[in-house]
Design a protein around this motif. Structure first.
Motif, PDB file in Angstrom:
ATOM      1  N   SER A 118       0.877  -1.176   0.000  1.00  0.00           N
ATOM      2  CA  SER A 118       0.000   0.000   0.000  1.00  0.00           C
ATOM      3  C   SER A 118       0.904   1.213   0.000  1.00  0.00           C
ATOM      4  CB  SER A 118      -0.900   0.018   1.250  1.00  0.00           C
ATOM      5  OG  SER A 118      -0.098   0.055   2.416  1.00  0.00           O
ATOM      6  N   MET A 119       0.331   2.367  -0.299  1.00  0.00           N
ATOM      7  CA  MET A 119       1.141   3.577  -0.258  1.00  0.00           C
ATOM      8  C   MET A 119       0.271   4.765   0.110  1.00  0.00           C
ATOM      9  SD  MET A 119       1.781   4.393  -4.291  1.00  0.00           S
ATOM     10  CE  MET A 119       1.723   6.169  -4.133  1.00  0.00           C
ATOM     11  N   PRO A 120       0.838   5.723   0.845  1.00  0.00           N
ATOM     12  CA  PRO A 120       0.076   6.912   1.220  1.00  0.00           C
ATOM     13  C   PRO A 120      -0.508   7.613  -0.012  1.00  0.00           C
ATOM     14  CG  PRO A 120       2.088   6.794   2.502  1.00  0.00           C
ATOM     15  CD  PRO A 120       2.189   5.718   1.456  1.00  0.00           C
ATOM     16  N   GLY A 185       4.113   0.405   7.595  1.00  0.00           N
ATOM     17  CA  GLY A 185       4.625   0.683   6.268  1.00  0.00           C
ATOM     18  C   GLY A 185       5.079   2.109   6.014  1.00  0.00           C
ATOM     19  N   LEU A 186       4.811   2.565   4.789  1.00  0.00           N
ATOM     20  CA  LEU A 186       5.271   3.876   4.364  1.00  0.00           C
ATOM     21  C   LEU A 186       4.583   5.000   5.127  1.00  0.00           C
ATOM     22  CD1 LEU A 186       5.396   3.088   0.554  1.00  0.00           C
ATOM     23  CD2 LEU A 186       7.370   3.512   2.047  1.00  0.00           C
ATOM     24  N   GLY A 187       3.362   4.751   5.597  1.00  0.00           N
ATOM     25  CA  GLY A 187       2.684   5.759   6.398  1.00  0.00           C
ATOM     26  C   GLY A 187       3.452   6.101   7.660  1.00  0.00           C
ATOM     27  N   ALA A 188       4.150   5.116   8.226  1.00  0.00           N
ATOM     28  CA  ALA A 188       4.959   5.363   9.418  1.00  0.00           C
ATOM     29  C   ALA A 188       6.084   6.346   9.115  1.00  0.00           C
ATOM     30  CB  ALA A 188       5.520   4.046   9.947  1.00  0.00           C
ATOM     31  N   LYS A 189       6.642   6.247   7.909  1.00  0.00           N
ATOM     32  CA  LYS A 189       7.700   7.185   7.509  1.00  0.00           C
ATOM     33  C   LYS A 189       7.171   8.615   7.433  1.00  0.00           C
ATOM     34  CE  LYS A 189      11.092   4.219   6.688  1.00  0.00           C
ATOM     35  NZ  LYS A 189      12.370   4.258   7.447  1.00  0.00           N
ATOM     36  N   GLU A 193       8.264  11.849   9.691  1.00  0.00           N
ATOM     37  CA  GLU A 193       8.661  13.102   9.050  1.00  0.00           C
ATOM     38  C   GLU A 193       8.026  14.313   9.728  1.00  0.00           C
ATOM     39  OE1 GLU A 193      10.451  15.720   6.407  1.00  0.00           O
ATOM     40  OE2 GLU A 193      10.855  13.574   6.629  1.00  0.00           O
ATOM     41  N   ILE A 194       6.792  14.154  10.255  1.00  0.00           N
ATOM     42  CA  ILE A 194       6.115  15.302  10.880  1.00  0.00           C
ATOM     43  C   ILE A 194       6.275  15.315  12.408  1.00  0.00           C
ATOM     44  CG2 ILE A 194       4.454  15.516   8.999  1.00  0.00           C
ATOM     45  CD1 ILE A 194       2.375  14.184  10.807  1.00  0.00           C
ATOM     46  N   GLY A 195       7.135  14.418  12.918  1.00  0.00           N
ATOM     47  CA  GLY A 195       7.483  14.512  14.329  1.00  0.00           C
ATOM     48  C   GLY A 195       6.869  13.491  15.263  1.00  0.00           C
ATOM     49  N   ALA A 196       6.088  12.547  14.739  1.00  0.00           N
ATOM     50  CA  ALA A 196       5.536  11.485  15.583  1.00  0.00           C
ATOM     51  C   ALA A 196       6.604  10.428  15.837  1.00  0.00           C
ATOM     52  CB  ALA A 196       4.313  10.864  14.918  1.00  0.00           C
ATOM     53  N   ALA A 197       6.279   9.501  16.724  1.00  0.00           N
ATOM     54  CA  ALA A 197       7.210   8.419  17.058  1.00  0.00           C
ATOM     55  C   ALA A 197       6.549   7.081  16.731  1.00  0.00           C
ATOM     56  CB  ALA A 197       7.595   8.480  18.529  1.00  0.00           C
ATOM     57  N   PRO A 198       6.499   6.722  15.444  1.00  0.00           N
ATOM     58  CA  PRO A 198       5.824   5.485  15.055  1.00  0.00           C
ATOM     59  C   PRO A 198       6.635   4.246  15.410  1.00  0.00           C
ATOM     60  CG  PRO A 198       6.830   6.505  13.150  1.00  0.00           C
ATOM     61  CD  PRO A 198       7.036   7.449  14.280  1.00  0.00           C
ATOM     62  N   GLN A 199       5.946   3.153  15.637  1.00  0.00           N
ATOM     63  CA  GLN A 199       6.597   1.873  15.880  1.00  0.00           C
ATOM     64  C   GLN A 199       5.717   0.768  15.330  1.00  0.00           C
ATOM     65  OE1 GLN A 199       6.333   0.897  20.331  1.00  0.00           O
ATOM     66  NE2 GLN A 199       6.100   3.117  20.321  1.00  0.00           N
ATOM     67  N   TRP A 318       4.555  13.085   2.683  1.00  0.00           N
ATOM     68  CA  TRP A 318       4.722  11.857   1.920  1.00  0.00           C
ATOM     69  C   TRP A 318       5.529  12.108   0.648  1.00  0.00           C
ATOM     70  CZ3 TRP A 318       5.780   7.311   0.778  1.00  0.00           C
ATOM     71  CH2 TRP A 318       5.491   6.738  -0.468  1.00  0.00           C
ATOM     72  N   ASN A 319       5.270  13.182  -0.056  1.00  0.00           N
ATOM     73  CA  ASN A 319       6.025  13.472  -1.277  1.00  0.00           C
ATOM     74  C   ASN A 319       7.512  13.621  -0.991  1.00  0.00           C
ATOM     75  OD1 ASN A 319       3.743  13.405  -2.914  1.00  0.00           O
ATOM     76  ND2 ASN A 319       3.312  15.581  -2.644  1.00  0.00           N
ATOM     77  N   LYS A 320       7.833  14.213   0.151  1.00  0.00           N
ATOM     78  CA  LYS A 320       9.246  14.345   0.538  1.00  0.00           C
ATOM     79  C   LYS A 320       9.845  12.981   0.867  1.00  0.00           C
ATOM     80  CE  LYS A 320      12.432  16.681   3.691  1.00  0.00           C
ATOM     81  NZ  LYS A 320      13.188  15.425   3.937  1.00  0.00           N
ATOM     82  N   VAL A 321       9.099  12.172   1.613  1.00  0.00           N
ATOM     83  CA  VAL A 321       9.580  10.838   1.968  1.00  0.00           C
ATOM     84  C   VAL A 321       9.817   9.999   0.717  1.00  0.00           C
ATOM     85  CG1 VAL A 321       8.878   8.639   3.019  1.00  0.00           C
ATOM     86  CG2 VAL A 321       8.583  10.783   4.286  1.00  0.00           C
ATOM     87  N   ALA A 322       8.862  10.015  -0.208  1.00  0.00           N
ATOM     88  CA  ALA A 322       8.981   9.223  -1.432  1.00  0.00           C
ATOM     89  C   ALA A 322      10.187   9.668  -2.251  1.00  0.00           C
ATOM     90  CB  ALA A 322       7.704   9.342  -2.260  1.00  0.00           C
ATOM     91  N   ASN A 323      10.404  10.961  -2.326  1.00  0.00           N
ATOM     92  CA  ASN A 323      11.552  11.482  -3.077  1.00  0.00           C
ATOM     93  C   ASN A 323      12.868  11.043  -2.440  1.00  0.00           C
ATOM     94  OD1 ASN A 323      12.584  13.298  -5.267  1.00  0.00           O
ATOM     95  ND2 ASN A 323      13.436  14.389  -3.492  1.00  0.00           N
ATOM     96  N   ASP A 324      12.929  11.111  -1.114  1.00  0.00           N
ATOM     97  CA  ASP A 324      14.141  10.690  -0.406  1.00  0.00           C
ATOM     98  C   ASP A 324      14.414   9.194  -0.616  1.00  0.00           C
ATOM     99  OD1 ASP A 324      14.447  13.253   0.534  1.00  0.00           O
ATOM    100  OD2 ASP A 324      13.642  12.824   2.545  1.00  0.00           O
ATOM    101  N   MET A 325      13.362   8.400  -0.575  1.00  0.00           N
ATOM    102  CA  MET A 325      13.536   6.956  -0.694  1.00  0.00           C
ATOM    103  C   MET A 325      13.946   6.541  -2.100  1.00  0.00           C
ATOM    104  SD  MET A 325      10.465   5.494   1.758  1.00  0.00           S
ATOM    105  CE  MET A 325      11.087   3.820   1.811  1.00  0.00           C
ATOM    106  N   GLN A 326      13.422   7.213  -3.106  1.00  0.00           N
ATOM    107  CA  GLN A 326      13.827   6.845  -4.460  1.00  0.00           C
ATOM    108  C   GLN A 326      15.268   7.260  -4.733  1.00  0.00           C
ATOM    109  OE1 GLN A 326      12.018   8.559  -7.888  1.00  0.00           O
ATOM    110  NE2 GLN A 326      11.857  10.610  -7.037  1.00  0.00           N
TER     111      GLN A 326
END
Length: 358
Positions: A118-120, A185-189, A193-199, A318-326
């Motif tokens: 899945s993807m954001p 998944g990618l939603g955690a990234k 990015e916005i300052g949460a602490a996902p696990q 999400w757009n920033k995360v996707a760009n960084d990952m690619q």
């Protein structure tokens, strides 16, 4: 259309091998030299978990039926053969022949596999399937998995998830800062990015973590599944839409050597059973949600809709995360660019062919 054609063909093959034609069945089996298949399938999810786990159990049962008992894919609960998050290695090394999971769990093995789960702000089920089947997704999916000695088949697809359960209201992006949240998944990234602490916590451990305050919030699945998990007992704020998972692929992972040992007919039976499993999962998933939402309201749950401002902020992250990952992973880049190119073309059809409220 192609899937229905294959299913119809398989049905004709199966009908010719019904119990009424047992003599023909035996002669066919001898002529093709097909040895019975008896495989073990470890699961990341319990068989009682609605849709996510029951679809895995269903593929085991249905494959046995349509093969007339010639293919036995025995379902094992999480932890019996392998811990849930070790399914990938167990299948890759051949410790078990098969596994039931979702590609999104294997980011530690291949970042790109997350794009096959899945993807954001990602595609709905029809669009996702269209890209996978006819836009080059399947070829890349198999190529990536084959490097790990796994042949994986998309074998389930669920409707949109909810965004999650929160103990307090979330009104702005700043409210996410420092929030301890179980996320997939990618939603955690994006949340990171916005300052949460996902696990990432296994499904069976989430309720207790939320109840004890180890985490402040959680997402898991769609309303009908979340209701069964009982999250409404410990958190009352439920947010939608599920921006991080508009549709989710589930997979039947098979050890590549085991897959290559099958005949073409046996492989076709497994693929056909998975195609039927996808159809069942989509229709069942959509049918279950309305009543589940009504029951959650009766339980005192407050169902919230994200504001346009919050969704815009999440999408920008999400757009920033996707760009960084690619930029950091070549496989992620080629899968991402393939999916984005397909979606750009598809948008021209979706904007014209569908009513906006569908």
């Amino acid at each position: 259309m192609f899937r229905h054609y294959i299913a119809a063909c398989a049905a004709m093959v199966i009908s010719s091998c019904s119990p009424d034609n047992s003599a023909d069945t035996n002669s066919d089996a001898l002529s093709t030299n097909e040895a019975p298949v008896k495989w073990r399938m470890t699961s990341t999810y319990p068989s009682t978990l609605l849709q996510i786990g029951t679809s895995g159990k269903r593929i085991s049962t249905e494959l046995n039926k349509i093969s007339n008992g010639a293919i036995e894919l025995k379902f094992f609960e999480p932890g019996v053969l392998a811990p849930p998050f070790e399914t990938f290695d167990a299948v890759s090394y051949g410790a078990v022949e098969a596994g039931w999971s979702t590609p999104g769990y294997w980011a530690g093995k291949e970042l790109a596999l997350q794009l096959f789960a899945s993807m954001p702000f990602g595609p709905s089920a029809p669009e996702y399937l269209a890209w996978f089947d006819f836009g080059g997704g399947k070829e890349m999916f198999e190529e990536i998995y084959h490097t790990h000695n796994i042949h994986s088949i998309v074998c389930g697809l669920t409707p949109p998830e909810a965004s999650g359960w929160f103990k307090r209201e979330i009104n702005t992006l700043d409210d996410f800062k420092g929030l301890k949240i179980r996320f997939f998944g990618l939603g955690a990234k994006v949340l990171e990015e916005i300052g949460a602490a996902p696990q990432l916590i296994a499904g069976g451990e989430i309720y207790q973590a939320l109840e004890l305050g180890t985490i402040d919030a959680t997402e898991f699945a769609m309303p009908a599944v979340d209701e069964r998990m009982g999250f409404y007992e410990v958190a009352k704020h439920y947010y939608m839409p599920g921006w991080h998972q508009q549709s989710t692929f589930f997979e039947l992972m098979i050890n590549l050597d085991a897959w290559n040992s099958l005949t073409e007919n046996q492989q076709l039976l497994i693929e056909t059973a998975c195609s039927a499993n996808i159809r069942h999962a989509i229709s069942e998933g959509e049918a279950l949600q309305p009543d589940a939402l009504e029951r959650l309201v009766e339980h005192g749950v407050q169902i919230h809709t994200w504001s346009p401002e919050v969704l815009a902020g999440l999408e920008a992250a999400w757009n920033k995360v996707a760009n960084d990952m690619q930029n950091q992973d070549p496989n992620f880049k080629r899968v991402w660019q393939s999916l984005q190119a397909f979606r750009a073309k598809y948008k021209g059809w979706a904007d014209r062919g569908y009513l906006k409220n569908n």
